[in-house]
Design an enzyme around this catalytic site. Structure first.
Site, PDB file in Angstrom:
ATOM      1  N   CYS A 106       0.876  -1.169   0.000  1.00 42.42           N
ATOM      2  CA  CYS A 106       0.000   0.000   0.000  1.00 42.42           C
ATOM      3  C   CYS A 106       0.916   1.222   0.000  1.00 42.42           C
ATOM      4  CB  CYS A 106      -0.899  -0.020   1.235  1.00 42.42           C
ATOM      5  SG  CYS A 106      -1.892   1.471   1.409  1.00 42.42           S
ATOM      6  N   CYS A 128      -2.210  15.285   2.932  1.00 44.08           N
ATOM      7  CA  CYS A 128      -3.347  15.328   2.007  1.00 44.08           C
ATOM      8  C   CYS A 128      -4.131  16.609   2.271  1.00 44.08           C
ATOM      9  CB  CYS A 128      -4.251  14.111   2.191  1.00 44.08           C
ATOM     10  SG  CYS A 128      -5.585  14.047   0.967  1.00 44.08           S
ATOM     11  N   CYS A 141     -10.689  14.731   4.863  1.00 42.79           N
ATOM     12  CA  CYS A 141     -11.780  13.808   5.219  1.00 42.79           C
ATOM     13  C   CYS A 141     -11.785  13.632   6.748  1.00 42.79           C
ATOM     14  CB  CYS A 141     -11.599  12.456   4.526  1.00 42.79           C
ATOM     15  SG  CYS A 141     -11.524  12.622   2.729  1.00 42.79           S
ATOM     16  N   CYS A 191     -10.159  10.535   8.758  1.00 44.24           N
ATOM     17  CA  CYS A 191      -8.850  10.060   8.303  1.00 44.24           C
ATOM     18  C   CYS A 191      -7.695  10.712   9.059  1.00 44.24           C
ATOM     19  CB  CYS A 191      -8.742  10.358   6.809  1.00 44.24           C
ATOM     20  SG  CYS A 191      -7.110  10.084   6.135  1.00 44.24           S
ATOM     21  N   CYS A 250      -6.630   1.041   7.110  1.00 41.33           N
ATOM     22  CA  CYS A 250      -7.257   2.087   6.296  1.00 41.33           C
ATOM     23  C   CYS A 250      -7.600   3.302   7.136  1.00 41.33           C
ATOM     24  CB  CYS A 250      -8.552   1.558   5.684  1.00 41.33           C
ATOM     25  SG  CYS A 250      -8.264   0.431   4.356  1.00 41.33           S
TER      26      CYS A 250
END
Ligand code: SF4
Length: 352
Positions: free
Chosen positions: A108, A115, A119, A122, A340
């Site tokens: 991954c 980023c 979100c 996250c 995740c």
């Protein structure tokens, strides 16, 4: 002169390397040799290019550099997943994850340092955005995770997922080129069918993927199928609502004929009711998809919690009763914050 003041040779295309050798009046086949060293053999020093004369190697090292990055540490989960931290040549930090299973070794990888999309579920979002990764930085993660896979499991990587830090479609030119190098016969030769790009859904670039005949598998991080809910967890949706996304995905499907995956994190009492499942089923009626329901891994400082098993099962049953293809995915590496939505925050806070 320090390495990073020179141009990283790996930022040059094959044509530019051809042009360089022509400009120094060297034989054209030298360009092919260098290109193979860079992308087929993963070479990161001019001295190792043993089939080049020393004079050429010296000239290359006076003109170009390798902006290689340093490993900052590894953590290993009880389930065998390893998370590896990297410090890039300019100090930016990223993480990659190696996920072994009986049949696979999956890497991954990250496409941005931090980023910008914010979100709310996250961990990476809490870092803010540093910069896009270069082509070489994306490919290097694959190269290093492949080496670690060999060391730890005696096997090459079988799959690559672009699901680490960052939104890949906000760095599409570099991601596209990196995938060409990872999949090309002149490069690493990994099949595009073994690569998955995960995106929150950038409509304009999804159309571009279709026009480019993009070969890897596409995964859409949907997580809520109404604008009212999606706006709350993916702020990008406020600018590009779901109807825009559907329109771009219909275009993608019509042009490529390909099915894609819809990723849906189940968040307790936020998006895990049967009404939410109905909205998801309606969204999915627009195209052939496979749905992955993902168990959420709580992140320090973020209020969302994982749905309970009963809710997950009811949600899945509801979709399956509508003949949808549904899998429940348990994220790997939870105990080392490698699952995740968990990447980056803790290690990077420690480093700075
Ligand atoms: S979920 Fe992906 S797009 Fe959203 S903030 Fe995290 S890394 Fe960025």
């Amino acid at each position: 002169m320090s390495g990073n003041q020179l141009t990283d040779i790996r930022s040059l295309s094959r044509e530019e390397i051809d042009g360089y050798f022509s400009s120094i009046r060297e034989k054209p086949f030298r360009a092919k040799q260098v290109y193979e060293w860079l992308w087929k053999k993963g070479c990161i020093s001019f001295d190792s290019m043993s089939n080049l004369p020393k004079s050429v190697r010296d000239q290359l090292s006076e003109t170009f550099s390798f902006n290689v990055f340093a490993e900052t540490g590894r953590q290993q989960s009880v389930d065998g997943t390893q998370k590896i931290g990297f410090r890039l040549h300019d100090g930016a930090m990223i993480e990659g994850v190696l996920i072994p299973s009986e049949e696979r070794a999956t890497a991954c990888i990250s496409t941005q340092a931090g980023c910008a999309l914010g979100c709310t579920f996250c961990a990476t979002a809490k870092l803010g955005f540093s910069r896009n990764l270069t082509v070489a930085e994306i490919v290097d993660q694959v190269r290093i995770l492949n080496e670690i896979s060999h060391e730890s499991h005696g096997t090459s990587l079988s799959n690559i997922v672009l699901m680490g830090m960052g939104e890949p479609l906000f760095n599409y030119p570099h991601v596209k080129r990196a995938i060409e190098l990872i999949t090309g016969e002149d490069g690493m030769g990994i099949s595009p069918q073994r690569i998955t790009l995960s995106t929150v859904g950038v409509p304009k670039v999804i159309r571009q993927l279709a026009d480019d005949n993009f070969k890897p598998h596409l995964a859409l991080s949907l997580h809520a199928a109404t604008d009212a809910k999606r706006n709350k967890i993916i702020p990008f949706n406020q600018r590009h609502p779901i109807y825009e996304l559907i329109s771009a995905l219909v275009y993608y499907h019509k042009k490529t004929g390909k099915r894609f995956t819809v990723e849906y994190l189940l968040l307790r009492e936020f998006n895990d009711s049967l009404a939410d499942a109905r909205s998801l089923a309606e969204f999915c009626r627009n195209f052939p998809v496979k749905v992955n329901l993902i168990e959420y891994n709580p992140v320090e400082g973020i209020e969302f919690q994982r749905s309970d098993m009963k809710k997950m099962k009811e949600f899945k049953d509801f979709l399956e009763a509508r003949n949808m293809v549904v899998n429940v995915r348990q994220s790997r590496g939870k105990d080392i914050d490698a699952a995740c939505g968990q990447l980056a925050a803790k290690n990077i806070r420690r480093e700075t």
